[in-house]
Design an enzyme around this catalytic site. Structure first.
Site, PDB file in Angstrom:
ATOM      1  N   GLY A  52      -7.046   8.409   7.557  1.00 37.06           N
ATOM      2  CA  GLY A  52      -7.072   8.691   8.983  1.00 37.06           C
ATOM      3  C   GLY A  52      -8.484   8.901   9.506  1.00 37.06           C
ATOM      4  N   ASP A  59       0.838  -1.198   0.000  1.00 38.73           N
ATOM      5  CA  ASP A  59       0.000   0.000   0.000  1.00 38.73           C
ATOM      6  C   ASP A  59       0.878   1.255   0.000  1.00 38.73           C
ATOM      7  OD1 ASP A  59      -2.369   1.479   0.174  1.00 38.73           O
ATOM      8  OD2 ASP A  59      -2.341   1.472   2.367  1.00 38.73           O
ATOM      9  N   SER A 107     -12.159   4.168   5.984  1.00 46.57           N
ATOM     10  CA  SER A 107     -12.523   4.230   7.400  1.00 46.57           C
ATOM     11  C   SER A 107     -13.333   5.488   7.695  1.00 46.57           C
ATOM     12  CB  SER A 107     -11.266   4.219   8.275  1.00 46.57           C
ATOM     13  OG  SER A 107     -10.580   2.994   8.152  1.00 46.57           O
TER      14      SER A 107
END
Length: 294
Positions: free
Chosen positions: A179, A82, A211
């Site tokens: 984040g 990644d 996320s």
């Protein structure tokens, strides 16, 4: 079974579903994710970033672990680097047996991003490894980069980029960020831009910063053409929550059982996520996909 990420995402692109790409930094996360995939009859992508590999998830230890666990299951598992940017790290991962690498040149001038992405694609493809590129820039949630339209991916430029680089999947910027978002915030995604990108490229598209994006955003993103969703922060929180909940129930719990609690929490989180993005049940009969190189 360990397969190329291209094999997984080509099927997801053809059949319009999303695949979870989970950043995993230890055996509990990797095993929790892969066992969730087996139970859900779903593909999964396990990935590490260069910083994670440097600090804890050392490639020399994690690569054999992923290969061993992938060999025990009957669903497709890919191993991805990644946000690779360093040439030596990228080529080390290709040589070691990663089945995909992401070259992140999104902060570079456009022509330099094209040049380096094309070079990595040529090298990786020659070794049987697929490649993800990024155009536009998925920044940081803490800096509110998700609201900066200037960072979003341009569909016409994306067509030129894919044609000149030969990447197998493209990470696009449509309103997410890496984040944790400020408490209570759910990002607003540019679904019209996503529609144009999918119509223009007709290839697997990647959403970074999955996320905290919200279940409805995820469902709509998949419906609009996203095939790979990167999840790090939420997965780490699931592991942490498993440990904290176990300690709350039994303050004297030993480390072994805390690790087991973290793994189970990750597994349940991944299973629920797979249901949301539509990958559950895709490999009930263990249909074969193109296997990776040894």
């Amino acid at each position: 079974m360990l397969v190329s990420m291209k094999a997984i995402l080509d099927d997801a692109n053809k059949n319009n579903y999303g695949v979870m790409a989970m950043n995993s930094i230890n055996i509990e996360m990797v095993r929790g994710g892969i066992m969730a995939a087996e139970e859900e009859h779903s593909p999964i992508i396990i990935q590490f970033g260069p910083g994670q590999m440097k600090n804890h998830a050392h490639m020399e230890e994690m690569l054999p672990l992923v290969k061993e666990l992938a060999a025990r299951v009957h669903v497709p598992v890919a191993l991805n680097l990644d946000h690779g940017s360093d040439f030596h790290v990228l080529t080390d991962c290709i040589n070691a047996g990663f089945t995909n690498v992401m070259f992140d040149g999104s902060s570079l001038p456009y022509e330099e991003n094209v040049r380096r992405s094309a070079m990595i694609s040529a090298l990786a493809h020659g070794m049987g490894c697929s490649v993800e590129g990024e155009l536009g820039h998925v920044g940081q949630a803490a800096a509110s980069d998700d609201t900066d339209v200037d960072l979003y991916t341009n569909p016409d430029q994306a067509a030129d980029f894919v044609n000149r680089t030969g990447v197998d999947a493209l990470a696009v910027a449509i309103g997410t960020a890496h984040g944790a978002y400020p408490k209570g915030k759910i990002p607003k995604l540019d679904f019209e831009r996503l529609r144009l990108l999918k119509e223009t490229l007709k290839m697997p598209l990647v959403l970074h910063g999955g996320s905290g994006s919200g279940e409805e955003n995820l469902k709509q993103a998949v419906a609009g053409g996203i095939n790979k969703i990167n999840v790090a922060t939420d997965a780490f929180e699931a592991a942490k929550k498993g440990m904290l909940d176990a300690l709350k129930e039994d303050p004297g719990m030993d480390y072994l059982h805390l690790c087991m609690a973290a793994e189970e929490s990750v597994k349940q989180f991944v299973k629920a996520y797979m249901k949301v993005i539509g990958s559950s049940g895709r490999y009930i009969y263990g249909e074969a996909v193109s296997t990776s190189r040894e």
